[in-house]
Design a protein around this motif. Sequence first.
Motif, PDB file in Angstrom:
ATOM      1  N   PHE A  39     -18.919  71.208  33.449  1.00 22.14           N
ATOM      2  CA  PHE A  39     -18.937  72.601  33.892  1.00 22.14           C
ATOM      3  C   PHE A  39     -20.336  72.981  34.345  1.00 22.14           C
ATOM      4  CE2 PHE A  39     -19.831  72.365  29.413  1.00 22.14           C
ATOM      5  CZ  PHE A  39     -20.882  73.238  29.209  1.00 22.14           C
ATOM      6  N   LEU A  40     -20.412  74.007  35.161  1.00 23.74           N
ATOM      7  CA  LEU A  40     -21.696  74.537  35.592  1.00 23.74           C
ATOM      8  C   LEU A  40     -22.314  75.277  34.417  1.00 23.74           C
ATOM      9  CD1 LEU A  40     -23.553  75.008  38.114  1.00 23.74           C
ATOM     10  CD2 LEU A  40     -22.393  77.211  38.311  1.00 23.74           C
ATOM     11  N   CYS A  41     -23.521  74.922  34.059  1.00 21.96           N
ATOM     12  CA  CYS A  41     -24.185  75.589  32.933  1.00 21.96           C
ATOM     13  C   CYS A  41     -24.524  77.025  33.331  1.00 21.96           C
ATOM     14  CB  CYS A  41     -25.461  74.838  32.536  1.00 21.96           C
ATOM     15  SG  CYS A  41     -26.380  75.673  31.214  1.00 21.96           S
ATOM     16  N   PRO A  42     -24.097  78.007  32.533  1.00 23.81           N
ATOM     17  CA  PRO A  42     -24.399  79.394  32.883  1.00 23.81           C
ATOM     18  C   PRO A  42     -25.868  79.767  32.690  1.00 23.81           C
ATOM     19  CG  PRO A  42     -23.223  79.299  30.795  1.00 23.81           C
ATOM     20  CD  PRO A  42     -23.265  77.896  31.332  1.00 23.81           C
ATOM     21  N   ARG A  43     -26.646  78.884  32.092  1.00 23.95           N
ATOM     22  CA  ARG A  43     -28.074  79.179  31.871  1.00 23.95           C
ATOM     23  C   ARG A  43     -28.953  78.568  32.961  1.00 23.95           C
ATOM     24  NH1 ARG A  43     -28.799  81.149  26.041  1.00 23.95           N
ATOM     25  NH2 ARG A  43     -26.626  81.214  25.485  1.00 23.95           N
ATOM     26  N   CYS A  44     -28.793  77.252  33.200  1.00 26.57           N
ATOM     27  CA  CYS A  44     -29.673  76.590  34.172  1.00 26.57           C
ATOM     28  C   CYS A  44     -28.995  76.358  35.525  1.00 26.57           C
ATOM     29  CB  CYS A  44     -30.186  75.264  33.601  1.00 26.57           C
ATOM     30  SG  CYS A  44     -28.947  73.949  33.528  1.00 26.57           S
ATOM     31  N   HIS A  45     -27.690  76.580  35.594  1.00 21.14           N
ATOM     32  CA  HIS A  45     -26.898  76.437  36.820  1.00 21.14           C
ATOM     33  C   HIS A  45     -26.863  75.008  37.353  1.00 21.14           C
ATOM     34  CE1 HIS A  45     -26.375  80.724  36.726  1.00 21.14           C
ATOM     35  NE2 HIS A  45     -27.685  80.841  36.579  1.00 21.14           N
ATOM     36  N   GLU A  46     -26.980  74.043  36.446  1.00 24.68           N
ATOM     37  CA  GLU A  46     -26.796  72.632  36.772  1.00 24.68           C
ATOM     38  C   GLU A  46     -25.441  72.190  36.229  1.00 24.68           C
ATOM     39  OE1 GLU A  46     -28.934  70.538  38.414  1.00 24.68           O
ATOM     40  OE2 GLU A  46     -30.355  72.157  38.758  1.00 24.68           O
ATOM     41  N   CYS A  47     -24.934  71.101  36.761  1.00 20.32           N
ATOM     42  CA  CYS A  47     -23.640  70.591  36.304  1.00 20.32           C
ATOM     43  C   CYS A  47     -23.823  69.278  35.553  1.00 20.32           C
ATOM     44  CB  CYS A  47     -22.685  70.436  37.478  1.00 20.32           C
ATOM     45  SG  CYS A  47     -20.951  70.375  36.965  1.00 20.32           S
ATOM     46  N   HIS A  48     -24.883  69.185  34.809  1.00 21.82           N
ATOM     47  CA  HIS A  48     -25.163  68.001  33.996  1.00 21.82           C
ATOM     48  C   HIS A  48     -24.674  68.292  32.579  1.00 21.82           C
ATOM     49  CE1 HIS A  48     -26.938  64.214  33.028  1.00 21.82           C
ATOM     50  NE2 HIS A  48     -27.792  64.731  32.182  1.00 21.82           N
ATOM     51  N   SER A  49     -23.344  68.310  32.440  1.00 24.16           N
ATOM     52  CA  SER A  49     -22.720  68.770  31.205  1.00 24.16           C
ATOM     53  C   SER A  49     -21.484  67.933  30.899  1.00 24.16           C
ATOM     54  CB  SER A  49     -22.322  70.238  31.347  1.00 24.16           C
ATOM     55  OG  SER A  49     -21.356  70.354  32.385  1.00 24.16           O
TER      56      SER A  49
END
Length: 102
Positions: A39-49
């Motif tokens: 998912f897109l991280c709501p904090r850093c806006h990266e998709c490294h999750s």
Amino acid sequence: MPRYFPDELLRRLRNDISWAFLLKQLEWPHKLREGQLAFLCPRCHECHSAVNPSTNLGRCFRCEINFNPIDLTMAVQQCDFVDAVHYLEPLLPCGPRLPASH
């Protein structure tokens, strides 16, 4: 609107709401990557999750932050804990509901 919640309700919100379902409900960007939900991280806006189905936690590896469904809802909707619980409670698969407020 209640501000205090039974421990069992909070446990169910953290553990029983499917991440795939929640991400769709929130209309939040996500994808399957090599068979694992990301998912897109709501904090850093990266998709490294990734989401760990055995713990029902999502993790952003860039921020090194874990999210449970309540945390993610708070971050995505920019709301407080109480509002996130009230948003998520009707999404539980089935079981007891919060008493109606008067």
